[in-house]
Design a protein around this motif. Sequence first.
Motif, PDB file in Angstrom:
ATOM      1  N   PHE A 107      -8.259   8.864  -3.979  1.00  0.00           N
ATOM      2  CA  PHE A 107      -7.481   8.027  -3.060  1.00  0.00           C
ATOM      3  C   PHE A 107      -8.394   6.941  -2.475  1.00  0.00           C
ATOM      4  O   PHE A 107      -9.609   7.131  -2.338  1.00  0.00           O
ATOM      5  N   ASP A 108      -7.777   5.832  -2.099  1.00  0.00           N
ATOM      6  CA  ASP A 108      -8.551   4.697  -1.581  1.00  0.00           C
ATOM      7  C   ASP A 108      -8.861   4.811  -0.093  1.00  0.00           C
ATOM      8  O   ASP A 108      -9.768   4.144   0.395  1.00  0.00           O
ATOM      9  N   GLY A 109      -8.090   5.621   0.627  1.00  0.00           N
ATOM     10  CA  GLY A 109      -8.337   5.709   2.058  1.00  0.00           C
ATOM     11  C   GLY A 109      -7.385   6.646   2.757  1.00  0.00           C
ATOM     12  O   GLY A 109      -6.703   7.469   2.128  1.00  0.00           O
ATOM     13  N   LEU A 110      -7.320   6.475   4.084  1.00  0.00           N
ATOM     14  CA  LEU A 110      -6.565   7.389   4.932  1.00  0.00           C
ATOM     15  C   LEU A 110      -5.754   6.626   5.969  1.00  0.00           C
ATOM     16  O   LEU A 110      -6.160   5.561   6.432  1.00  0.00           O
ATOM     17  N   MET A 111      -4.637   7.213   6.353  1.00  0.00           N
ATOM     18  CA  MET A 111      -3.850   6.735   7.488  1.00  0.00           C
ATOM     19  C   MET A 111      -3.742   7.931   8.436  1.00  0.00           C
ATOM     20  O   MET A 111      -2.991   8.870   8.173  1.00  0.00           O
TER      21      MET A 111
ATOM     22  N   ARG B 218      -9.991  16.285   0.253  1.00  0.00           N
ATOM     23  CA  ARG B 218      -9.277  16.495  -1.009  1.00  0.00           C
ATOM     24  C   ARG B 218      -8.743  15.172  -1.546  1.00  0.00           C
ATOM     25  O   ARG B 218      -8.814  14.914  -2.757  1.00  0.00           O
ATOM     26  N   ALA B 219      -8.234  14.331  -0.668  1.00  0.00           N
ATOM     27  CA  ALA B 219      -7.731  13.020  -1.095  1.00  0.00           C
ATOM     28  C   ALA B 219      -8.853  12.182  -1.688  1.00  0.00           C
ATOM     29  O   ALA B 219      -8.669  11.506  -2.708  1.00  0.00           O
TER      30      ALA B 219
ATOM     31  N   ILE C 288       0.857  -1.180   0.000  1.00  0.00           N
ATOM     32  CA  ILE C 288       0.000   0.000   0.000  1.00  0.00           C
ATOM     33  C   ILE C 288       0.898   1.236   0.000  1.00  0.00           C
ATOM     34  O   ILE C 288       1.841   1.314   0.784  1.00  0.00           O
ATOM     35  N   ALA C 289       0.624   2.179  -0.883  1.00  0.00           N
ATOM     36  CA  ALA C 289       1.371   3.442  -0.895  1.00  0.00           C
ATOM     37  C   ALA C 289       0.631   4.472  -0.049  1.00  0.00           C
ATOM     38  O   ALA C 289      -0.595   4.558  -0.104  1.00  0.00           O
ATOM     39  N   VAL C 290       1.384   5.235   0.733  1.00  0.00           N
ATOM     40  CA  VAL C 290       0.786   6.293   1.551  1.00  0.00           C
ATOM     41  C   VAL C 290       1.483   7.613   1.242  1.00  0.00           C
ATOM     42  O   VAL C 290       2.710   7.714   1.312  1.00  0.00           O
ATOM     43  N   HIS C 291       0.669   8.610   0.924  1.00  0.00           N
ATOM     44  CA  HIS C 291       1.189   9.930   0.579  1.00  0.00           C
ATOM     45  C   HIS C 291       1.050  10.872   1.775  1.00  0.00           C
ATOM     46  O   HIS C 291      -0.055  11.062   2.289  1.00  0.00           O
TER      47      HIS C 291
END
Length: 356
Positions: free
Chosen positions: A211-215, A205-206, A150-153
């Motif tokens: 975007f698929d989700g949040l961390m 905004r994500a 999973i990539a997290v920005h």
Amino acid sequence: MKLDSRPYVIAGPCSAESEAQVMETARALHEGGIGVLRAGLWKPRTRPGCFEGVGQRGLEWLARVKNELGMKVCTEVACREHVQKCLDAGIDMVWIGARTTANPFLTQEIAQALGGKGVPVIVKNPVSRDLDLWTGAIERLMREGVEDIIAVHRGFPVEQESLYRNDPGWSVALDLHARFPQMPLLCDPSHMGGDRKYVRKLSQRAMDLGFDGLMVESHCRPQEALSDPDQQLAPSELLEMVSSLNLPSVCCDDEKSAGELNSLRLKIDDLDARLVGILSERMELSRKIGEVKKSGNVSVVQSGRWNEVVSHITELAESYHLNPSTVRKIFDNIHEASIAEQNSIISNDEQNQDKA
């Protein structure tokens, strides 16, 4: 890795500080439907003397969350030793932080330690805007047999005064998604904003960007947190924020709208092809100008001429109701490429003279 919901939410404290704090936060998040708890155990601080995490003993607290609540648990790893301790403790997921992603030696070491273990890995963007560095960390994991990534920005550090702690730099994340379209992409609005008051706005905004989700960082008593207290949400605040998000569809289910979108996209594709052709013609003219400058011993950069161009395109942009600043950025790039072409013509001529 296929996620089971949108938004897929990973939440928990920046740092695991005590067993009571971890359990209280986890229970509140679990009751609100959050399925994955995040908590940092080894904290890579910029300078020594700050709270650097509880280390290995926090693994027992995460194991308790997993056993008692049924939540998945994850923590950050920065070396092979961290990975092995997490594997031994049955940690469900691990993440590679921004500083570690920026270090190919460490990412390779971690990739080798995780290869074939079946543990999902979260990869945060590096501290620089280097897309290849982020891509390289992911590719190292893939080459070692890590399948669930999973990539997290989290954005990028800013050098001047800014509203947010990190510059969102959304385009870098979207470029990564273009390279790995099947890989889930999450946003870390906590580190991006640096202040809890911005978390909702950045999260929305994500979602708007697909975007698929949040961390997200969440602490049972944020004001008492030993690390990053300003950017953490109380569990109740986080749950309310998530429930309030508007989730635009990432695809168009309506047949009429889908047809209109496809038609408009085809027109854009045609315009893009024409733009590339025009850029090619322009670059060819720049090369011819370079030849003329070379024969006439004229300097490559002509500031007066460039000022005229800027003035002209600004007027054109305004007449077409375009943002002059945006158009100027585009032409700055074109101008830079033109100068590079003209310089290469002169450099090649000088090299040929040296060989002669």
